[in-house]
Write a protein that holds these residues in place. Structure first.
Motif, PDB file in Angstrom:
ATOM      1  N   SER A  29      37.826  35.508  45.052  1.00 16.11           N
ATOM      2  CA  SER A  29      39.158  36.046  45.342  1.00 16.11           C
ATOM      3  C   SER A  29      40.127  35.680  44.217  1.00 16.11           C
ATOM      4  CB  SER A  29      39.673  35.470  46.662  1.00 16.11           C
ATOM      5  OG  SER A  29      39.929  34.081  46.514  1.00 16.11           O
ATOM      6  N   MET A  30      41.253  36.357  44.213  1.00 13.06           N
ATOM      7  CA  MET A  30      42.294  36.001  43.245  1.00 13.06           C
ATOM      8  C   MET A  30      42.744  34.563  43.481  1.00 13.06           C
ATOM      9  SD  MET A  30      42.810  38.218  40.949  1.00 13.06           S
ATOM     10  CE  MET A  30      44.384  37.806  40.246  1.00 13.06           C
ATOM     11  N   ARG A  31      42.763  34.129  44.735  1.00 12.67           N
ATOM     12  CA  ARG A  31      43.149  32.748  45.041  1.00 12.67           C
ATOM     13  C   ARG A  31      42.143  31.772  44.429  1.00 12.67           C
ATOM     14  NH1 ARG A  31      47.488  29.723  45.919  1.00 12.67           N
ATOM     15  NH2 ARG A  31      46.806  27.761  46.769  1.00 12.67           N
ATOM     16  N   ASN A  32      40.825  32.097  44.532  1.00 16.23           N
ATOM     17  CA  ASN A  32      39.800  31.253  43.899  1.00 16.23           C
ATOM     18  C   ASN A  32      40.050  31.155  42.398  1.00 16.23           C
ATOM     19  OD1 ASN A  32      37.268  32.860  45.909  1.00 16.23           O
ATOM     20  ND2 ASN A  32      38.254  30.898  46.340  1.00 16.23           N
ATOM     21  N   LEU A  33      40.289  32.300  41.779  1.00 19.47           N
ATOM     22  CA  LEU A  33      40.537  32.320  40.336  1.00 19.47           C
ATOM     23  C   LEU A  33      41.769  31.494  40.000  1.00 19.47           C
ATOM     24  CD1 LEU A  33      39.799  36.048  39.471  1.00 19.47           C
ATOM     25  CD2 LEU A  33      38.607  34.049  38.540  1.00 19.47           C
ATOM     26  N   GLN A  34      42.832  31.714  40.744  1.00 22.14           N
ATOM     27  CA  GLN A  34      44.079  30.990  40.517  1.00 22.14           C
ATOM     28  C   GLN A  34      43.847  29.485  40.558  1.00 22.14           C
ATOM     29  OE1 GLN A  34      47.234  32.471  43.042  1.00 22.14           O
ATOM     30  NE2 GLN A  34      48.288  30.500  42.984  1.00 22.14           N
TER      31      GLN A  34
END
Length: 194
Positions: A29-34
């Protein structure tokens, strides 16, 4: 006045590569990447265009790291086949404990993506072909040195190695420590078709 980026692009791509390799494209997810690369979504989009853009760079990074490792093994030995065998051992055996996932990131990507992500799927396929071409070049060198018979083309033997690597990685993931991986890799290079 424009602010300069306060990050190391290569470091960000390397961290993203490991995350994508571990989780796959869709599960990241974008949250994981962030959290992993320490960039906010706006910065990710500004730098890479999208989650897909970052993934494409991660695929290229993974491919280039593999090719660089293959070249390093070649520089360390006068035998192209020994270099190739060492590379296969690194991919199959070392990746079980020293990599985010024991599976090849490229093979995992090809298995995961559909035509909905046609551009990324094509990038992964092209990367696999690029690595196979590197194998063929080493095999051609080995044939020129008399290490390998010339009854099959370097491309055919490179394809064989590519398939064996995929199979061995799945086998290793299935059987873990029980798998006689060293012997199986040795057999790859001493039995048919070598």
């Amino acid at each position: 006045m424009r602010k300069n980026a306060k990050f190391d692009r290569d470091q960000v791509v390397n961290k993203a590569t490991d995350l994508y390799w571990e989780k796959g494209f869709h599960a990241t997810s974008m949250r994981n990447l962030q959290d992993v690369i320490d960039m906010r979504p706006g910065s990710i989009y500004a730098t890479f265009g999208s989650k897909e853009g970052l993934f494409k760079e991660a695929l290229k990074c993974y491919t280039q790291q593999g090719i660089a490792a293959l070249h390093a093994f070649r520089r360390e030995t006068s035998s192209p086949i020994s270099a190739l065998q060492s590379f296969v051992k690194m991919l199959v055996i070392d990746s079980q404990t020293k990599a985010p996932n024991g599976m090849c990131m490229l093979a995992k990507t090809v298995a995961e993506l559909t035509e909905d992500n046609a551009e990324l799927l094509e990038e992964a396929k092209n990367s696999l072909k690029q690595i196979e071409t590197e194998f063929a070049l080493l095999i051609a060198d080995a044939q020129a040195l008399g290490e390998v018979k010339q009854n099959q083309t370097p491309r055919e033997l490179a394809r064989y190695i590519q398939i064996q690597i995929s199979g061995l990685r799945v086998y290793a993931k299935t059987y873990g420590q029980e798998a006689p991986l060293d012997q199986m890799i040795e057999d790859m290079f001493t039995q048919y078709p070598f």
